[in-house]
Enzyme design. Structure first.
Site, PDB file in Angstrom:
ATOM      1  N   GLU A  78       0.837  -1.196   0.000  1.00 37.44           N
ATOM      2  CA  GLU A  78       0.000   0.000   0.000  1.00 37.44           C
ATOM      3  C   GLU A  78       0.875   1.250   0.000  1.00 37.44           C
ATOM      4  OE1 GLU A  78      -2.243  -0.808   3.539  1.00 37.44           O
ATOM      5  OE2 GLU A  78      -2.917  -2.723   2.719  1.00 37.44           O
ATOM      6  N   GLU A 134      -4.530  -6.662   3.082  1.00 43.35           N
ATOM      7  CA  GLU A 134      -3.322  -7.314   3.596  1.00 43.35           C
ATOM      8  C   GLU A 134      -3.243  -8.794   3.279  1.00 43.35           C
ATOM      9  OE1 GLU A 134      -5.007  -4.961   5.085  1.00 43.35           O
ATOM     10  OE2 GLU A 134      -3.488  -3.414   5.245  1.00 43.35           O
ATOM     11  N   PHE A 140       2.014  -1.288   8.818  1.00 47.46           N
ATOM     12  CA  PHE A 140       2.377  -1.197  10.238  1.00 47.46           C
ATOM     13  C   PHE A 140       2.197  -2.560  10.903  1.00 47.46           C
ATOM     14  CE2 PHE A 140       1.057   3.310   9.484  1.00 47.46           C
ATOM     15  CZ  PHE A 140       2.302   3.882   9.698  1.00 47.46           C
ATOM     16  N   PHE A 156      -1.036  -4.487  11.606  1.00 49.24           N
ATOM     17  CA  PHE A 156      -1.850  -4.879  10.449  1.00 49.24           C
ATOM     18  C   PHE A 156      -1.488  -6.284   9.985  1.00 49.24           C
ATOM     19  CE2 PHE A 156      -1.572  -0.130   9.042  1.00 49.24           C
ATOM     20  CZ  PHE A 156      -2.219   0.245  10.211  1.00 49.24           C
ATOM     21  N   ILE A 157      -0.389  -6.811  10.491  1.00 49.26           N
ATOM     22  CA  ILE A 157      -0.001  -8.149  10.071  1.00 49.26           C
ATOM     23  C   ILE A 157      -1.016  -9.179  10.567  1.00 49.26           C
ATOM     24  CG2 ILE A 157       1.404  -8.842  12.061  1.00 49.26           C
ATOM     25  CD1 ILE A 157       3.389  -9.948   9.895  1.00 49.26           C
ATOM     26  N   HIS A 194      -1.458   1.116  15.699  1.00 48.45           N
ATOM     27  CA  HIS A 194      -0.323   1.353  14.796  1.00 48.45           C
ATOM     28  C   HIS A 194       0.999   0.878  15.392  1.00 48.45           C
ATOM     29  CE1 HIS A 194      -3.133   3.815  12.544  1.00 48.45           C
ATOM     30  NE2 HIS A 194      -2.248   3.916  11.583  1.00 48.45           N
TER      31      HIS A 194
HETATM   32  C1  LIG Z   1      -5.723  -2.633   7.989  1.00 47.89           C
HETATM   33  C2  LIG Z   1      -5.095  -1.341   7.654  1.00 47.89           C
HETATM   34  N1  LIG Z   1      -4.313  -1.237   6.551  1.00 47.89           N
HETATM   35  C3  LIG Z   1      -3.724  -0.079   6.227  1.00 47.89           C
HETATM   36  C4  LIG Z   1      -3.897   1.034   7.020  1.00 47.89           C
HETATM   37  C5  LIG Z   1      -3.192   2.340   6.671  1.00 47.89           C
HETATM   38  N2  LIG Z   1      -4.196   3.293   6.160  1.00 47.89           N
HETATM   39  C6  LIG Z   1      -4.771   4.199   6.959  1.00 47.89           C
HETATM   40  S1  LIG Z   1      -5.947   5.082   6.151  1.00 47.89           S
HETATM   41  C7  LIG Z   1      -5.642   4.269   4.721  1.00 47.89           C
HETATM   42  C8  LIG Z   1      -6.401   4.607   3.479  1.00 47.89           C
HETATM   43  C9  LIG Z   1      -7.839   4.292   3.686  1.00 47.89           C
HETATM   44  O1  LIG Z   1      -8.570   4.789   2.592  1.00 47.89           O
HETATM   45  P1  LIG Z   1     -10.121   4.925   2.741  1.00 47.89           P
HETATM   46  O2  LIG Z   1     -10.679   3.667   3.309  1.00 47.89           O
HETATM   47  O3  LIG Z   1     -10.660   5.392   1.441  1.00 47.89           O
HETATM   48  O4  LIG Z   1     -10.332   6.021   3.869  1.00 47.89           O
HETATM   49  P2  LIG Z   1      -9.929   7.558   3.766  1.00 47.89           P
HETATM   50  O5  LIG Z   1      -8.566   7.671   4.385  1.00 47.89           O
HETATM   51  O6  LIG Z   1      -9.941   7.961   2.336  1.00 47.89           O
HETATM   52  O7  LIG Z   1     -10.961   8.287   4.573  1.00 47.89           O
HETATM   53  C10 LIG Z   1      -4.674   3.304   4.884  1.00 47.89           C
HETATM   54  C11 LIG Z   1      -4.219   2.396   3.819  1.00 47.89           C
HETATM   55  C12 LIG Z   1      -4.706   0.898   8.165  1.00 47.89           C
HETATM   56  N3  LIG Z   1      -4.887   1.918   9.014  1.00 47.89           N
HETATM   57  N4  LIG Z   1      -5.302  -0.280   8.444  1.00 47.89           N
END
Ligand SMILES: Cc1ncc(C[n+]2csc(CCOP(=O)(O)OP(=O)(O)O)c2C)c(N)n1
Ligand SMILES: Cc1ncc(C[n+]2csc(CCOP(=O)(O)OP(=O)(O)O)c2C)c(N)n1
Ligand SMILES: [Mg+2]
Ligand SMILES: [Mg+2]
Lengths: 332, 328, 332, 328
Positions: free
Chosen positions: D29, D62, D85, D88-89, D131
């Site tokens: 990601e 993931e 992070f 998330f694993i 995190h």
């Molecule tokens: C399981 C997980 N994977 C990755 C992340 C890192 N992360 C935080 S916000 C985000 C993007 C999420 O996009 P969206 O669902 O569209 O929400 P937005 O931030 O656009 O409101 C990511 C990948 C996370 N917090 N949790």
């Protein structure tokens, strides 16, 4: 689908809530520039205020919401006190979660903002559980879960929608499609036109709405909420909106086309609603100034309260893990 | 006291909990209608007795099953959800670790998640490593989760009832291979406190700490050891979290020797924590190295001779205790 | 969609493969009654032979298949030698996986049955990885993954389909809808009429086929396989079929309506194909008897080979974890 | 030798691997286009250099990211996938544990899965417990996975290159907070062997075993300790699996004392395994209890004073070593 008129008082009320969210976050932008004032990354719903306010206005106080990392709009709309949110974001002992959460997972059980998770896709399964309890207890309450376009790719969201549909649980799935998942645009991370196309695969209604138009969001939400309340099962609403700032304040959007930003800036839900109220004569400039002043005062009060509050004691970190006052000695 | 099989005792606990408290419901894959028809299995007959409202067969969705329990518990229900086989818990780890275990803490103590998760553990039915993999060490390393692992029908019932009515998330690990083993079980709302170990056999020469199915491997070994005049104290932990450190340390202070036995793999297994606690807090009384008898660091092989090789044997326990007491 | 004629030689060949699978499993049923002869639960594809054979016949040897717990049909159709499968099911050293797998996760890399998993829903993400490699390496090979109607509820399947669709990976998702997931009927665990409705949510074709008619399965598979090969992205095929026996041989189907069993027994893919070949004069009774004899001989040979094979040595369990001949001493 | 930041060293390793071997690709990601624009971050600039074919931004999935790596490695590619992070694993554990770690074994050694998984660990950026949560103990308890955790730019590069070209699945844990720390880094295809620890400072009175970011907490403590005339031997494990037992035991045999330090929570943490190995194999030379300095058994709190409280401090290490050498 969207039809009936929204009453003027309601429009004004929704505008005030959107403005509260906006000003709350503008203050965070300001504070985030002061070293060490705020804790962790600042993730703002700037530009998405109409989704949060329009949806939550269609709920009863006993209805539950499950929020995500972009939670300020959801929580404030549900009635959370800005004082305690601000204190939490500063990591203070008076914070809504005593500083244990910080900005990313603030939960406000007092207003049934029961669970907030920053695990993307984590909310929907929790919402299914909450909705199951509502159905099991024979209440007519429902649960709303907010998630993003990016979250729609998580397996947990699929499992949750499938189970909610199978058991006809009162869950309103609200996908805030803000065109971005981190630095990936919607078309880069998903090959669909609309996330609502997923609804077909669960046999539930999937409704699109202009997420920058709070009246449209509210009107649709009203209809879908009552559908859920009547035991007709879950619904997926996709609100098309835009993340007007970076993913977080640490993100300077180097990957975003400036034209796109400008185009959406013209659709700024707060400004547009304000202008529409003025043009249609729903409010006067004078009234708006009063509103502005009242909200500014609220925000200032929140900042002052939070700033003057103490940090929690280090060793208080050992509390709140388990319901027992203290975790058994043998363990810690 | 009735004589029940281990599986019947679990079933009895669920029955007691459901009959006394409407907030209790069970959910999982086949907890209602099962491919097995055997009164010795934990959820047998509950659908017929409590109906579809409270006995929920779910789709094959471990994360949703966990989320169902977490979310429902937040609203005050007392969910008892089942994750069929231990290795499948990997699919629910985000829900259990990042949510069940953390959401109360994240709320600053405002919310509670009185959730029970039942899991089936066990090596020895030839299904291989995707069905047999004891991961209790992961759960014990997750602040916010309580973890219990019974070895007798009575404890299986008493620990499960305590778990269901505990205000926190509790993981209840069941040794599948014991489901048909019979034992005396107190009637009614019998509770075994979470966090209290059980001295199965008192002894003076060496403490052997174990739990779950390995308890019987140890008892088998003890027969030989006592014939050899070695007096072994056998402790069945019953709860891994919270751990009954008092019982553990008190025993080692008396025997000065420790052997830890479990069916999970050795490297990074829960036995390491037991050993480390003693090496840190009872070092002064230790007369010999702390030995661990556990599975080798490989997945569970399916072939019978290899599956047998994988599983810690009474012989291995005997050898370890002999060596520890200097009669190796 | 399904149209062109299937050539007679091919029909006979497919019949023989289906019969091989059927007789292989009939032998397992017999052996499963002998204490300690077979290892672990016996999960049979009895009644689903036409899906495995029809799909795999549409593949090239270099194409990859990812199988699940109900794998005998998939593996034999792909060309696995019954001898080594039988030995594996008996837990013998000569087994295709040296007895380490046993019946549930037999993989046969020699015939590109590269990965088999008994984790329900585990296959699709693995298939996405395999297909990515095929695309990355510029080959025209594709990957087929078999999963059940129950597996469709797993989050991993959603993530896999979403990613495969986004990257246009050459994956053929084959959902064998045998009307059961353990003791839960399809309508008890899913509120859809067809799993193909999910395809909409990934922007990929979703094709239904009568999974008991090998000619239909093959014809559809041919078309969809070439679509994948041509870089047009993934496809979902749902083959409607039936689990004619219990989930495993330990399951006595106390929860199954006997009428339903009888109805599907009349649709037995192996018997129906045989009858159709006879009525249409594609084969004679005499020819069929020869075929029977040849297959029986193969099965007997497999059983004898497996029965006479030794078990692996206990300590050989320490091998095959890592590519190094021996795992570092410090570790084991 | 160039002076690079830790993050640049990781980036350099990826660059070297990708330039010398077409089978190497990276996915995750934001590994291509990131919300951060910082040359000190591991994947910075690789998309521009290697293009969209080999630098794959993925959806937020993931399990699929892990599956992508596993499946692609089975066909001979050398995937380097990133799980953003550490907590998330949990969403990829089924893929990593039931598949990456087991599929080769299940195949009877016929298949291989030369996969690398990069993870970001770290406590101290105020993001809270979803995190920040160090779970290396889980991975180390999973037979079939190798696990490395570097503390210096040079090791970060050398271990990652070894991981990418190792024929087995390797989990590479990166201490996020070190990304901006500079150090000398050998140019080119620099490999640090997996399974070899590093003696950071030799000493005679007490062995301190640590890894990852905690190495610097220990080095900070050592300043004070040496002023007090306490000679500490500091070992940076670098690899948790396979573990360099020889280095560990040799050191303890010389010092007779052991303190283990890590940022993960104490109960069931990896430190327990280190302690247990020594209590079992070097008991005879031990002069004092084995101490563990680790985080308390709670999730990581967000509030600065509490996050600081959570993280093992130099003071705690100093106190533990003093007590161990009898100067407490
Ligand atoms: C399981 C997980 N994977 C990755 C992340 C890192 N992360 C935080 S916000 C985000 C993007 C999420 O996009 P969206 O669902 O569209 O929400 P937005 O931030 O656009 O409101 C990511 C990948 C996370 N917090 N949790
Ligand atoms: C992750 C996981 N959950 C549960 C199981 C137990 N289990 C094995 S098969 C099965 C039913 C699967 O149904 P389906 O996908 O339709 O395949 P079928 O057995 O009908 O071929 C279940 C629940 C499992 N093996 N893996
Ligand atoms: Mg978004
Ligand atoms: Mg099925």
């Amino acid at each position: 689908m969207v039809s009936q008129q929204v009453d003027v008082g309601l429009i004004k009320a929704m505008y005030e809530e959107m403005l509260l969210v906006r000003k709350f976050e503008e203050k965070l932008i300001e504070l985030s520039k002061e070293q060490g004032k705020l804790v962790g990354m600042q993730i703002l719903a700037y530009g998405q205020e109409a989704v949060a306010v329009g949806i939550v206005k269609a709920l009863e106080p006993d209805d539950v919401i499950v929020s995500n990392h972009r939670s300020h709009g959801h929580l404030l709309a549900k009635g959370a006190d800005p004082k305690y949110l601000m204190a939490e974001i500063m990591g203070k002992a008076t914070g809504v979660n005593k500083g244990k959460s910080g900005t990313l997972h603030m939960a406000v059980p007092e207003v049934n903002a029961l669970m907030t998770t920053t695990i993307v896709g984590g909310g929907p399964p929790l919402a299914v559980g909450a909705a199951f309890a509502q159905q099991y207890q024979g209440t007519s309450n429902i649960t709303v879960v907010f998630f993003g376009d990016g979250a729609a790719a998580e397996g947990s969201v699929h499992e949750a929608m499938n189970l909610a549909a199978l058991w006809k649980l009162p869950v309103l799935f609200v996908c805030e499609n803000n065109c971005w998942a981190g630095a990936q645009s919607f078309s880069e991370h998903c090959c669909l036109m609309d996330i609502t196309q997923r609804a077909v695969g669960y046999g539930m209604p999937g409704e699109l709405v202009d997420g920058n138009d709070v009246e449209k969001v509210f009107t649709l939400a009203k209809q879908m909420v009552s559908r859920c309340r009547n035991g007709q099962g879950p619904v997926l609403i996709e609100a098309k909106t835009y993340r007007m700032r970076g993913h977080g304040e640490h993100d300077h959007q180097h990957y975003v086309d400036k034209k796109e930003l400008e185009a959406w800036a013209r659709l700024d839900p707060v400004r547009c609603l304000k202008e529409r109220m003025l043009t249609d004569g729903l409010v006067t400039e004078a009234e708006l100034q009063v509103t502005d002043g009242q909200i500014d005062a609220k925000i200032d009060e929140a900042v002052q309260f939070a700033s003057e509050s103490p940090y929690p004691l280090p060793e208080e970190a050992l509390q709140d893990l388990w319901v027992e006052d203290a975790v058994p000695q043998g363990y810690l | 006291m009735a004589v029940l099989s281990f599986g019947q005792a679990v079933n009895d606990a669920l029955d007691v909990a459901m009959s006394k408290d409407d907030r209790v419901f069970i959910a999982g894959e086949g907890v209602g209608v099962s491919i097995h028809y055997d009164p010795n299995l934990p959820t047998h007959g509950l659908l017929e007795k409590y109906g579809r409202k409270r006995v929920k067969d779910t789709p094959v969705s471990e994360a949703a099953i966990a989320g169902l329990g977490i979310g429902a518990s937040a609203l005050g229900l007392r969910p008892v959800v089942e994750i069929m086989f231990f290795p499948f818990i990997t699919l629910a780890m985000d829900m259990l670790v990042n949510h069940a275990a953390k959401l109360r803490y994240l709320s600053g103590g405002k919310s509670a998640f009185p959730l029970t998760v039942r899991l089936k553990a066990g090596v020895g039915f030839g299904a291989g490593c995707q069905h047999s993999h004891n991961l209790e060490a992961w759960l014990a390393h997750t602040p916010g989760l309580k973890v219990v692992f019974a070895s007798t029908p009575a404890d299986a019932k008493g620990l499960l009832l305590s778990a269901i009515f505990d205000p926190n998330p509790v993981i209840v690990i069941e040794e599948m291979l014991l489901y048909w083993m019979k034992g005396e079980v107190p009637e009614g709302d019998h509770r075994v406190p979470i966090g209290k170990a059980r001295v199965v056999i008192p002894g003076n020469d060496c403490t052997v700490v174990t739990y779950g199915g390995a308890v019987y491997t140890v008892l088998e070994a003890v027969k030989t050891l006592s014939e050899e005049g070695i007096s072994t104290e056998v402790i069945d932990l019953r709860s891994l979290v919270p751990l009954d450190k008092a019982c553990l340390l008190d025993s080692v202070r008396r025997t000065g020797r420790l052997v830890v036995v479990h069916d999970a793999t050795k490297f990074g297994g829960f036995g390491a924590e037991i050993s480390a606690i003693v090496a840190e807090e009872a070092f002064d009384v230790l007369k010999a190295p702390i030995k661990r008898v556990a599975a080798p660091n490989i997945p569970v092989p399916a072939s019978p001779p290899q599956e047998k090789f994988y599983k810690p044997s009474p012989e291995a326990v005997i050898a370890a205790v002999r060596a520890t007491v200097g009669k190796g």
